[in-house]
Design an enzyme around this catalytic site. Structure first.
Site, PDB file in Angstrom:
ATOM      1  N   ASP A 159       0.844  -1.204   0.000  1.00  0.00           N
ATOM      2  CA  ASP A 159       0.000   0.000   0.000  1.00  0.00           C
ATOM      3  C   ASP A 159       0.881   1.257   0.000  1.00  0.00           C
ATOM      4  OD1 ASP A 159      -2.335  -1.708   0.360  1.00  0.00           O
ATOM      5  OD2 ASP A 159      -1.545  -2.037   2.368  1.00  0.00           O
ATOM      6  N   HIS A 187      -4.814  -3.428   6.524  1.00  0.00           N
ATOM      7  CA  HIS A 187      -4.612  -3.693   5.093  1.00  0.00           C
ATOM      8  C   HIS A 187      -5.955  -4.089   4.484  1.00  0.00           C
ATOM      9  CE1 HIS A 187      -3.190  -5.086   1.272  1.00  0.00           C
ATOM     10  NE2 HIS A 187      -3.739  -6.259   1.504  1.00  0.00           N
TER      11      HIS A 187
HETATM   12  P1  NAX Z   1      -2.377 -18.158  -4.354  1.00  0.00           P
HETATM   13  O1  NAX Z   1      -3.760 -18.701  -4.183  1.00  0.00           O
HETATM   14  O2  NAX Z   1      -1.743 -18.150  -5.683  1.00  0.00           O
HETATM   15  O3  NAX Z   1      -1.403 -18.949  -3.364  1.00  0.00           O
HETATM   16  C1  NAX Z   1      -1.691 -19.190  -2.028  1.00  0.00           C
HETATM   17  C2  NAX Z   1      -1.073 -20.512  -1.683  1.00  0.00           C
HETATM   18  O4  NAX Z   1      -1.190 -20.689  -0.274  1.00  0.00           O
HETATM   19  C3  NAX Z   1      -1.746 -21.722  -2.342  1.00  0.00           C
HETATM   20  O5  NAX Z   1      -0.791 -22.458  -3.096  1.00  0.00           O
HETATM   21  C4  NAX Z   1      -2.280 -22.522  -1.152  1.00  0.00           C
HETATM   22  O6  NAX Z   1      -2.211 -23.911  -1.380  1.00  0.00           O
HETATM   23  C5  NAX Z   1      -1.348 -22.069  -0.041  1.00  0.00           C
HETATM   24  N1  NAX Z   1      -1.836 -22.258   1.322  1.00  0.00           N
HETATM   25  C6  NAX Z   1      -3.095 -22.096   1.785  1.00  0.00           C
HETATM   26  N2  NAX Z   1      -3.156 -22.406   3.089  1.00  0.00           N
HETATM   27  C7  NAX Z   1      -1.912 -22.761   3.470  1.00  0.00           C
HETATM   28  C8  NAX Z   1      -1.344 -23.212   4.692  1.00  0.00           C
HETATM   29  N3  NAX Z   1      -2.089 -23.369   5.773  1.00  0.00           N
HETATM   30  N4  NAX Z   1      -0.029 -23.483   4.727  1.00  0.00           N
HETATM   31  C9  NAX Z   1       0.719 -23.370   3.619  1.00  0.00           C
HETATM   32  N5  NAX Z   1       0.239 -22.969   2.420  1.00  0.00           N
HETATM   33  C10 NAX Z   1      -1.067 -22.667   2.356  1.00  0.00           C
HETATM   34  O7  NAX Z   1      -2.429 -16.716  -3.686  1.00  0.00           O
HETATM   35  P2  NAX Z   1      -1.418 -15.492  -3.847  1.00  0.00           P
HETATM   36  O8  NAX Z   1      -1.839 -14.657  -4.986  1.00  0.00           O
HETATM   37  O9  NAX Z   1      -0.022 -16.003  -3.807  1.00  0.00           O
HETATM   38  O10 NAX Z   1      -1.773 -14.647  -2.532  1.00  0.00           O
HETATM   39  C11 NAX Z   1      -1.487 -15.129  -1.240  1.00  0.00           C
HETATM   40  C12 NAX Z   1      -2.159 -14.262  -0.184  1.00  0.00           C
HETATM   41  O11 NAX Z   1      -1.679 -12.927  -0.243  1.00  0.00           O
HETATM   42  C13 NAX Z   1      -3.684 -14.151  -0.347  1.00  0.00           C
HETATM   43  O12 NAX Z   1      -4.288 -14.333   0.926  1.00  0.00           O
HETATM   44  C14 NAX Z   1      -3.882 -12.718  -0.820  1.00  0.00           C
HETATM   45  O13 NAX Z   1      -5.138 -12.206  -0.451  1.00  0.00           O
HETATM   46  C15 NAX Z   1      -2.765 -12.023  -0.081  1.00  0.00           C
HETATM   47  N6  NAX Z   1      -2.348 -10.705  -0.574  1.00  0.00           N
HETATM   48  C16 NAX Z   1      -1.909  -9.818   0.353  1.00  0.00           C
HETATM   49  C17 NAX Z   1      -1.414  -8.577   0.012  1.00  0.00           C
HETATM   50  C18 NAX Z   1      -0.914  -7.623   1.047  1.00  0.00           C
HETATM   51  O14 NAX Z   1      -0.525  -6.503   0.676  1.00  0.00           O
HETATM   52  N7  NAX Z   1      -0.894  -7.945   2.336  1.00  0.00           N
HETATM   53  C19 NAX Z   1      -1.414  -8.134  -1.407  1.00  0.00           C
HETATM   54  C20 NAX Z   1      -1.469  -9.261  -2.389  1.00  0.00           C
HETATM   55  C21 NAX Z   1      -2.364 -10.412  -2.005  1.00  0.00           C
HETATM   56  O15 NAX Z   1      -3.683 -10.107  -2.341  1.00  0.00           O
END
Ligand code: NAX
Length: 291
Positions: A159, A187
């Site tokens: 952000d 966030h």
């Molecule tokens: P993806 O869905 O591509 O990847 C997430 C991965 O996490 C998946 O491969 C899933 O199998 C794995 N996962 C789920 N639960 C798990 C656990 N308990 N232990 C280990 N792995 C686990 O998502 P991606 O685009 O990489 O985003 C990841 C996260 O970042 C999401 O929650 C998203 O909302 C968040 N974001 C946060 C941002 C921030 O500024 N704080 C910005 C970007 C993003 O939106």
């Protein structure tokens, strides 16, 4: 330095993981990686490890992967908690649309991960929560860990970088001329990017940007809704920019902050700025010589 990354097969991680070992984020330290995924996709990480091996990273140490977070957590210096269950997916036969369901599932995940970090992580471990809802997940994890010497952060660096980009375009300057960019709060679209206290070309933001109509009707909504705009345009959520923000947060924690600057992350309030104690809230932070 040992770094644990969850969500390691996801899209953010694909951009993030190679750059943890490229000699820039941790300088000349050797970086051991432990990559964590859920059992359904953990085998994909074999391919990620192959690519890392093929990429010529002299600073890369030992690389392992597992679906057992508890095992991964031992003696780690950094935890990048990127994995979380997003809204809209089908989880155990049910489509997760309600925020309460999302919180219930992620709550469970972050209680277990928090406990493991408290018990097995280094006493001075730093934990960056990227997975949403990031502030809530960090609160749950920190409470479960119960170790004040460890630093829990929810990521707001993306952000801050988005805000710097918009301000630099308005001011006609380079993005590196915008300093002291604070993101207050959560966030989420309620965050507050603080343009008044930003420093633009050495001048207070409140002096450089006088167009309050632009601040209220363009700047704030653009930054607050940027995540949604990227999803609309790209058909997928921010990945490479989120990865860069995670790396920038690590770099900001690992190096002394320059005078007159600060960086953004949400941490547990100690009551400063009248934020209720214990709440995970976006703050201006600096890193001192003792880390
Ligand atoms: P993806 O869905 O591509 O990847 C997430 C991965 O996490 C998946 O491969 C899933 O199998 C794995 N996962 C789920 N639960 C798990 C656990 N308990 N232990 C280990 N792995 C686990 O998502 P991606 O685009 O990489 O985003 C990841 C996260 O970042 C999401 O929650 C998203 O909302 C968040 N974001 C946060 C941002 C921030 O500024 N704080 C910005 C970007 C993003 O939106």
């Amino acid at each position: 330095v040992k770094v644990v990354v969850t969500g390691a097969a996801g899209q953010i991680a694909y951009s993030l993981i190679p750059r943890l070992v490229d000699g820039k984020t941790f300088g000349d330290k050797i970086v051991d990686l432990c990559l964590v995924e859920i059992p359904q996709v953990v085998s994909k990480l074999e391919g990620m490890v192959m690519e890392l091996e093929d990429s010529y990273f002299p600073q890369m140490g030992n690389v392992t992967y597992t679906d057992n977070f508890e095992k991964a957590s031992h003696d780690a210096d950094w935890f990048l908690l990127v994995g979380s269950i997003p809204r809209g997916i089908v989880y155990e036969g049910k489509k997760i649309e309600e925020r309460s369901d999302l919180l219930k599932i992620n709550g469970g995940i972050f209680v277990n991960q928090g406990k493991a970090i408290g018990e097995n992580g280094k006493d001075n471990a730093k934990i960056l929560v990227v997975g949403n809802p990031a502030n809530t997940n960090a609160l749950i994890g920190r409470n479960a860990a119960g170790k004040d010497s460890q630093l829990w952060m929810a990521m707001t660096m993306l952000d801050a970088s988005r805000a710097k980009s918009v301000i630099s375009k308005k001011a006609g300057s380079n993005i590196s001329d915008v300093k002291n960019m604070v993101i207050w709060g959560n966030h989420s679209p309620t965050m507050y990017p603080d343009i008044e206290n930003a420093v633009i070309n050495g001048q207070p933001g409140s002096v450089v940007i006088r167009d309050m109509d632009w601040v209220e009707n363009s700047f704030l909504p653009t930054v607050q809704q940027r995540g949604k705009s990227v999803i609309d345009a790209r058909g997928a959520s921010s990945a490479t920019s989120a990865a860069k923000a995670a790396l920038d947060t690590i770099i900001a924690c690992e190096n002394i902050t320059e005078d007159g600057d600060c960086f953004s992350a949400a941490v547990a309030s100690d009551g400063a700025y009248n934020v209720p104690e214990g709440l995970i809230c976006g703050y201006p932070l600096i890193t001192l010589a003792d880390g």
